[in-house]
Scaffold this motif. Structure first.
Motif, short mmCIF file in Angstrom:
data_model
loop_
_atom_site.label_atom_id
_atom_site.label_comp_id
_atom_site.label_asym_id
_atom_site.label_seq_id
_atom_site.Cartn_x
_atom_site.Cartn_y
_atom_site.Cartn_z
N CYS A 1 0.84 -1.21 0.00
CA CYS A 1 0.00 0.00 0.00
C CYS A 1 0.87 1.26 0.00
O CYS A 1 0.61 2.20 -0.76
CB CYS A 1 -0.91 -0.02 1.22
N LEU A 2 1.91 1.28 0.83
CA LEU A 2 2.81 2.45 0.89
C LEU A 2 3.49 2.68 -0.46
O LEU A 2 3.59 3.83 -0.94
CB LEU A 2 3.87 2.25 1.98
N ALA A 3 3.94 1.58 -1.09
CA ALA A 3 4.62 1.70 -2.38
C ALA A 3 3.67 2.24 -3.45
O ALA A 3 4.05 3.08 -4.28
CB ALA A 3 5.18 0.35 -2.79
N ALA A 4 2.42 1.77 -3.41
CA ALA A 4 1.43 2.21 -4.40
C ALA A 4 1.12 3.69 -4.28
O ALA A 4 0.81 4.36 -5.27
CB ALA A 4 0.14 1.38 -4.24
N HIS A 5 1.19 4.22 -3.06
CA HIS A 5 0.91 5.65 -2.84
C HIS A 5 2.17 6.51 -2.89
O HIS A 5 2.08 7.74 -2.73
CB HIS A 5 0.22 5.84 -1.47
N GLY A 6 3.32 5.86 -3.07
CA GLY A 6 4.56 6.62 -3.18
C GLY A 6 4.96 7.33 -1.90
O GLY A 6 5.44 8.47 -1.94
N VAL A 7 4.74 6.66 -0.77
CA VAL A 7 5.10 7.29 0.52
C VAL A 7 5.90 6.29 1.36
O VAL A 7 5.90 5.09 1.11
CB VAL A 7 3.86 7.73 1.32
N GLU A 8 6.60 6.83 2.34
CA GLU A 8 7.24 5.99 3.36
C GLU A 8 7.05 6.67 4.72
O GLU A 8 6.77 7.88 4.79
CB GLU A 8 8.72 5.77 3.05
N ILE A 9 7.17 5.87 5.77
CA ILE A 9 6.97 6.40 7.12
C ILE A 9 8.26 6.27 7.89
O ILE A 9 8.83 5.17 8.00
CB ILE A 9 5.82 5.66 7.84
N ARG A 10 8.74 7.40 8.39
CA ARG A 10 9.95 7.41 9.22
C ARG A 10 9.56 7.99 10.57
O ARG A 10 9.01 9.09 10.66
CB ARG A 10 11.05 8.24 8.57
N GLY A 11 9.85 7.21 11.63
CA GLY A 11 9.38 7.61 12.95
C GLY A 11 7.87 7.52 12.94
O GLY A 11 7.30 6.50 12.62
N HIS A 12 7.21 8.61 13.25
CA HIS A 12 5.75 8.66 13.16
C HIS A 12 5.32 9.78 12.22
O HIS A 12 4.33 10.46 12.43
CB HIS A 12 5.13 8.84 14.56
N GLU A 13 6.13 9.97 11.15
CA GLU A 13 5.84 10.98 10.14
C GLU A 13 5.75 10.34 8.76
O GLU A 13 6.50 9.41 8.46
CB GLU A 13 6.94 12.06 10.12
N VAL A 14 4.83 10.83 7.94
CA VAL A 14 4.66 10.33 6.58
C VAL A 14 5.44 11.23 5.61
O VAL A 14 5.32 12.47 5.67
CB VAL A 14 3.16 10.29 6.17
N TYR A 15 6.22 10.60 4.73
CA TYR A 15 7.01 11.36 3.75
C TYR A 15 6.69 10.86 2.34
O TYR A 15 6.61 9.67 2.08
CB TYR A 15 8.51 11.18 4.00
N LEU A 16 6.50 11.81 1.41
CA LEU A 16 6.33 11.46 0.00
C LEU A 16 7.70 11.14 -0.58
O LEU A 16 8.68 11.84 -0.32
CB LEU A 16 5.69 12.62 -0.77
N ILE A 17 7.76 10.04 -1.36
CA ILE A 17 9.03 9.65 -1.97
C ILE A 17 9.15 10.39 -3.30
O ILE A 17 8.27 10.31 -4.16
CB ILE A 17 9.07 8.14 -2.24
N LYS A 18 10.25 11.14 -3.43
CA LYS A 18 10.47 11.91 -4.67
C LYS A 18 10.88 10.96 -5.81
O LYS A 18 11.75 10.10 -5.63
CB LYS A 18 11.56 12.96 -4.46
N GLU A 19 10.23 11.11 -6.94
CA GLU A 19 10.60 10.29 -8.10
C GLU A 19 11.86 10.88 -8.74
O GLU A 19 11.98 12.07 -8.90
CB GLU A 19 9.47 10.29 -9.11
N SER A 20 12.78 9.96 -9.10
CA SER A 20 14.02 10.43 -9.69
C SER A 20 13.84 10.74 -11.17
O SER A 20 12.99 10.18 -11.82
CB SER A 20 15.10 9.36 -9.52
#
Length: 485
Positions: free
Chosen positions: A466-485
């Motif tokens: 699910c995280l990969a499909a939405h292009g996000v990752e969670i570090r600590g207790h914060e959600v971060y959008l993964i920047k496309e290269s």
């Protein structure tokens, strides 16, 4: 032919790097403290003897193989830790339990291996147990079977503390106080809101009175407060002294403490119904004063408690209590509650959980309690990374069938795709230290649509997909959008 086997008992001794679990529990519950002497009967390599001594306690031990020449001496607290299960001779096993009890002045700790999963069928049956690959004997007890054995041999009422661990008390009042304290709610002393001149003048003298009320939910009676003479000399009685406290604090907060304390006593008394309920005279003096203050009489207190207990047997009562609960996460067939929130639940649910924990004691390390609404079961779920991992994995579960008291253990630690948690703030109360952090994460995940597919995100692999499909990752207790290269 099997009777000719030469069992090597000494090989069952375990070399530990820390204090054994039964002795640690005795220290945590203040059963063993610096004022008490300790003796380990069948101490193996002597690790507990040494580590207890390192804490500054008076500590000694004896073992028939490793320390046969050490004197066997009476002590306040005696440990018979994982000895009963390695003695293949049934009469010798019985005598070991009796001898350890004869050495005990206050409390005997009895621990043995408990059967929560069937042992390997490849092991050789011997006497009433099995022979291990190391040529040692193991008798695996059921939890209830171990209690029955201790009770019948010693003519006592052993108190379950954890799986396979029991405390046996010499003093009846001390035993009942220990059983009751498990159900005490933790409360904080109400803070001072209006510091009146009179309160400030006597704040130091009033502090012990405030602490006493916070702990017991009532005013003390004569002889219960260390600075009694000083307070009575100044105010005449405790009620007048407490009136000064009420002027500076919120009276409703003190009322809430008293109410919760009365509920704690109801939970404790409801569960004494299963054993031989103690006589009023067998209770500790402070408990007798509690009961008089809250209920007027012991008979009235027991009647109120029993009404709650018996109501649990009526169809739908547990389900309704779960559905009405403002605390916990609701699913179609269960209510999930963090262990820290247990004391805040409806007394009916506290008593219901007590019906399970009275059999197995405290479930060490459990994170969540699962109340089944469609069957008489309770599970204890282990998420050791609950606070630090935003979506912790389930490591193990212990389930108790309340009809049979059968205990089932499941290990998830080596599963490639274990269940994971979401919406952690729903399991705890708003006063939980990380509540705001959990709630903020859930809000972010909802806004991004991560929590929509409930059936798909309940496992580690499903959540990562699910995280990969939405292009996000969670570090600590914060959600971060993964920047496309």
């Amino acid at each position: 032919m099997s009777e000719a086997l030469e069992i090597e008992r000494h090989r069952a001794a375990i070399a530990r790097t820390e204090i054994s679990r039964p002795v640690r529990l005795a220290i945590e519950w203040a059963i063993l403290n610096p004022d008490k002497t300790f003796f380990d009967y069948g101490c193996g390599y002597g690790g507990d003897v040494q580590r207890v001594a390192n804490l500054g306690y008076t500590s000694a031990g004896w073992d028939p193989y490793y320390y046969p020449n050490e004197p066997i001496t009476p002590a306040d607290v005696v440990n018979l830790g994982y000895v009963l299960n390695v003695i293949e001779d049934q009469e010798e096993r019985r005598q070991s339990l009796i001898q350890a009890w004869e050495l005990t002045r206050n409390v005997l700790i009895v621990a043995a291996q408990v059967l929560i999963n069937a042992p390997s069928k490849a092991q050789l049956a011997y006497s009433d147990g099995i022979v291990t690959s190391r040529n040692t004997f193991q008798k695996y007890y059921e939890q209830a079977e171990l209690k029955k054995y201790i009770d019948e041999v010693l003519k006592v009422d052993a108190v379950p503390v954890a799986l396979g661990v029991y405390f046996v008390f010499r003093d009846e009042a001390e035993k009942e106080s220990f059983k009751a304290i498990r159900f005490f709610s933790r409360t904080a002393t109400p803070r001072v809101r209006i510091p009146t001149k009179r309160f400030e003048d006597y704040q130091e003298q009033l502090a012990p009175l405030m602490a006493f009320f916070t702990k017991r939910g009532r005013l003390p009676v004569k002889g219960e407060l260390a600075n009694e003479q000083e307070l009575l000399g100044e105010f005449g009685n405790f009620r007048r002294a407490f009136a000064v406290v009420l002027q500076a604090t919120d009276e409703a907060e003190w009322d809430a403490i008293a109410y919760r304390r009365s509920l704690d006593i109801q939970v404790y008394l409801a569960l004494t119904h299963f054993d031989q309920r103690p006589k009023f005279s067998q209770l500790a003096p402070e408990m007798r004063h509690d009961i008089k203050a809250f209920f007027g009489s012991y008979e009235e207190a027991c009647e109120v408690a029993d009404q709650k207990l018996f109501s649990l047997g009526r169809p739908g009562v547990v389900q309704t209590a779960c559905e009405k609960s403002k605390i916990g996460k609701h699913t179609r067939g269960a209510l999930y509650v963090h262990v820290s929130a247990l004391a805040s639940l409806d007394p009916l649910l506290r008593i219901y959980e007590g019906c399970a924990s009275r059999t197995i004691g405290r479930v060490d390390g459990a994170t969540l309690i699962k109340y089944y609404t469609d069957q008489p079961q309770i599970s204890y779920l282990f998420y050791p990374d609950f606070d630090t991992d935003p979506h912790p994995s389930l490591k193990a579960s212990i389930t108790i069938d309340l009809k049979t008291l059968y205990v089932t253990h499941r290990d998830y630690s080596n599963r490639a795709n274990p269940p994971v948690l979401h919406r952690k703030e729903t399991f705890v109360t708003s006063s939980y230290p990380r509540y705001e952090q959990f709630a903020k994460l859930t809000q972010q995940e909802q806004q991004l649509g991560l929590l929509k597919q409930k059936s798909e995100i309940g496992t580690r692999a499903g959540w990562e997909k699910c995280l990969a499909a939405h292009g996000v990752e969670i570090r600590g207790h914060e959600v971060y959008l993964i920047k496309e290269s």
